[in-house]
Design an enzyme around this catalytic site. Structure first.
Site, mmCIF file in Angstrom:
data_model
loop_
_atom_site.group_PDB
_atom_site.id
_atom_site.type_symbol
_atom_site.label_atom_id
_atom_site.label_comp_id
_atom_site.label_asym_id
_atom_site.label_seq_id
_atom_site.Cartn_x
_atom_site.Cartn_y
_atom_site.Cartn_z
ATOM 1 N N MET A 102 5.821 7.838 17.546
ATOM 2 C CA MET A 102 5.854 8.901 16.308
ATOM 3 C C MET A 102 4.198 9.202 16.335
ATOM 4 S SD MET A 102 8.035 6.653 13.590
ATOM 5 C CE MET A 102 7.977 7.657 12.151
ATOM 6 N N ARG B 96 -4.699 10.454 2.656
ATOM 7 C CA ARG B 96 -3.559 11.015 3.083
ATOM 8 C C ARG B 96 -2.672 11.109 1.962
ATOM 9 N NH1 ARG B 96 -1.312 14.159 7.154
ATOM 10 N NH2 ARG B 96 0.787 14.074 7.180
ATOM 11 N N LYS C 130 0.912 -1.042 -0.038
ATOM 12 C CA LYS C 130 0.068 0.038 -0.081
ATOM 13 C C LYS C 130 0.948 1.323 -0.031
ATOM 14 C CE LYS C 130 -3.171 2.583 3.281
ATOM 15 N NZ LYS C 130 -2.276 3.593 3.639
ATOM 16 N N ASN C 131 1.836 1.429 1.181
ATOM 17 C CA ASN C 131 2.555 2.406 1.188
ATOM 18 C C ASN C 131 3.480 2.827 -0.210
ATOM 19 O OD1 ASN C 131 1.283 3.164 3.416
ATOM 20 N ND2 ASN C 131 2.949 2.175 4.719
ATOM 21 N N ASP D 82 -5.992 8.502 8.595
ATOM 22 C CA ASP D 82 -6.003 7.658 10.056
ATOM 23 C C ASP D 82 -6.121 8.652 11.073
ATOM 24 O OD1 ASP D 82 -6.119 4.703 9.339
ATOM 25 O OD2 ASP D 82 -4.030 4.800 9.263
ATOM 26 N N ASP E 231 3.654 0.928 11.798
ATOM 27 C CA ASP E 231 2.542 0.301 11.361
ATOM 28 C C ASP E 231 2.296 -1.042 12.067
ATOM 29 O OD1 ASP E 231 1.725 2.562 10.057
ATOM 30 O OD2 ASP E 231 2.276 1.796 8.088
#
Length: 436
Positions: free
Chosen positions: A342, A97, A22-23, A121, A320
């Site tokens: 984070m 995002r 995904k990223n 998110d 994540d």
């Protein structure tokens, strides 16, 4: 609002293929705006966030064709810049995002890029300063409408520059890199993110004609070029999904094989699960998790002190997967301190696990101590709501290990990051039903 109905307490068995990352997809798809030539991308995950970005690209005038499962071609030879100033774009851009990463390519190729404040998110503040500070150093003029929460950058010409990033932001680095490849002269980015997905972006851009060196390190040197061409690109498997399946296997005492994981790109992830006592076996390019019938035991540090697992920029442990690690620890032998550095809201889902019977002390927004049950006390089935992608999957794993029938609401959050997760889980024996 969709719901998952889950009958937990069953062992699973079989193999599962991780989806495309995904990223990585969010970065790579934005990069198609850098050239008018055809780009073919393989292993694109069929998930909500990625599909939203593809839809946004179409509205920008990019020609998109689906060639097969996970394979698309993109051609940005007739980009509609007027869409950027429309009310429709202000709505579409807020829903994702990753949409922030269209700004760098648009600025580099067309001299302007705009974006409304992106959503995503609800895991805490995620500032955009790194993105825009980098673009400003390349010569862009920055504007911001507080009333509309609308950002813009414009430049007649971008000029290469030296910059030391305040934070090793993955999306910020990607945005700056995509702008710098078409800037005049040399750009040096120090404290750059160096995640495998950022490496994938740089390798793709180099195949398109960019000149990026230092790929994989925290210092990228970019010699600008006048234009870029087309290429073919294949996504890596999603490391977050791979970690999710490792956790699922351990929590359900299941024997699972995770196929084609690209071991060389997993970094410390396998070893971090081993610290929880989970057997992670390398078989070719697959991961094999044997059934942990006797449970798994958390390692202490060598001086005997309690294990602490915290997130950090790559090659540290990805934030994540901290939610997955936390859930898996609830049934381990021993205790662990989870330190989420984070994002200040990412641990707030633990109250749902406590309701299921987990022994967790939320010390503050960033730290939680987990005392494992060693499977001597099963988690209890309950009704939950998914707050974000990763917490949602963590709750799903908890529900699959719990005795009884659980329901998870707001599963649209899970669908944002996991492709057909219910179908794929049923294929390995999970009792899960999607209720519209």
């Amino acid at each position: 609002m969709g719901i998952f109905k889950i009958e937990g307490g069953h062992q699973l068995k079989g193999s599962i293929q991780p989806q495309g990352a995904k990223n990585e997809a969010l970065q790579i798809l934005c990069a198609v705006l850098l050239t008018p030539e055809l780009i073919k991308i393989n292993n694109i995950p069929d998930i909500v966030d990625v599909n939203k970005l593809i839809s946004l690209l179409k509205k920008l005038g990019v020609k998109v064709e689906k060639k097969g499962k996970g394979t698309y071609t993109f051609q940005a030879d007739e980009v509609n810049l007027k869409y950027l100033e429309s009310d429709e774009f202000k709505i579409d851009g807020r829903g994702l995002r990753g949409s922030i990463m269209i700004v760098g390519p648009l600025l580099a190729r067309f001299g302007k890029g705009y974006i409304p404040k992106p959503g995503g998110d609800k895991i805490g503040r995620r500032r955009l300063d790194t993105h825009f500070e980098g673009l400003i150093k390349l010569g862009a003029k920055f504007g911001y409408s507080k009333e509309e929460q609308f950002y813009g950058v414009e430049a007649d010409k971008l000029i290469g520059a030296y910059m030391l990033l305040e934070e090793a932001s993955v999306t910020g680095t990607a945005n700056i890199v995509m702008a710098a490849v078409l800037a005049e002269g040399k750009t040096t980015i120090y404290n750059a993110a160096c995640e495998p997905y950022l490496q994938q972006l740089c390798k793709m851009l180099n195949r398109m004609g960019a000149k990026i060196s230092g790929v994989g390190s925290n210092m990228l040197i970019i010699d600008g070029v006048e234009n870029l061409g087309g290429t073919n690109h294949t996504m890596l498997p999603d490391m977050i999904e791979i970690g999710s399946w490792i956790g699922l296997a351990a929590m359900t005492k299941s024997e699972l094989t995770i196929k084609n994981v690209s071991w060389n790109d997993l970094g410390v992830i396998p070893n971090m699960f081993r610290k929880l006592g989970i057997t992670v076996e390398k078989k070719g390019d697959d991961i094999h998790i044997p059934a942990h019938i006797d449970g798994y035991e958390i390692q202490n540090f060598i001086d005997g002190s309690i294990l602490t697992i915290s997130d950090a920029p790559w090659p540290g442990f990805t934030p994540d997967l901290l939610s997955i690690i936390l859930v898996v620890a609830t049934q381990a032998r021993g205790s662990v301190l989870i330190h989420q550095k984070m994002f200040e809201s990412r641990l707030f889902f633990v109250d749902k696990l406590i309701d299921m019977g987990a022994k967790i002390i939320l010390c503050d927004p960033h730290r939680a101590t987990v005392i494992g049950h060693d499977f001597k006390s099963n988690l209890k089935a309950t009704t939950m709501t998914s707050p974000d992608i990763r917490a949602g999957v963590s709750l799903l794993i908890a529900a699959l290990s719990a005795k009884g029938t659980s329901t998870i609401q707001n599963i649209e959050q899970i669908d944002r990051g996991y492709e057909n997760i219910d179908e794929r889980l049923r294929a390995i024996g999970a009792k899960i039903e999607r209720i519209a």
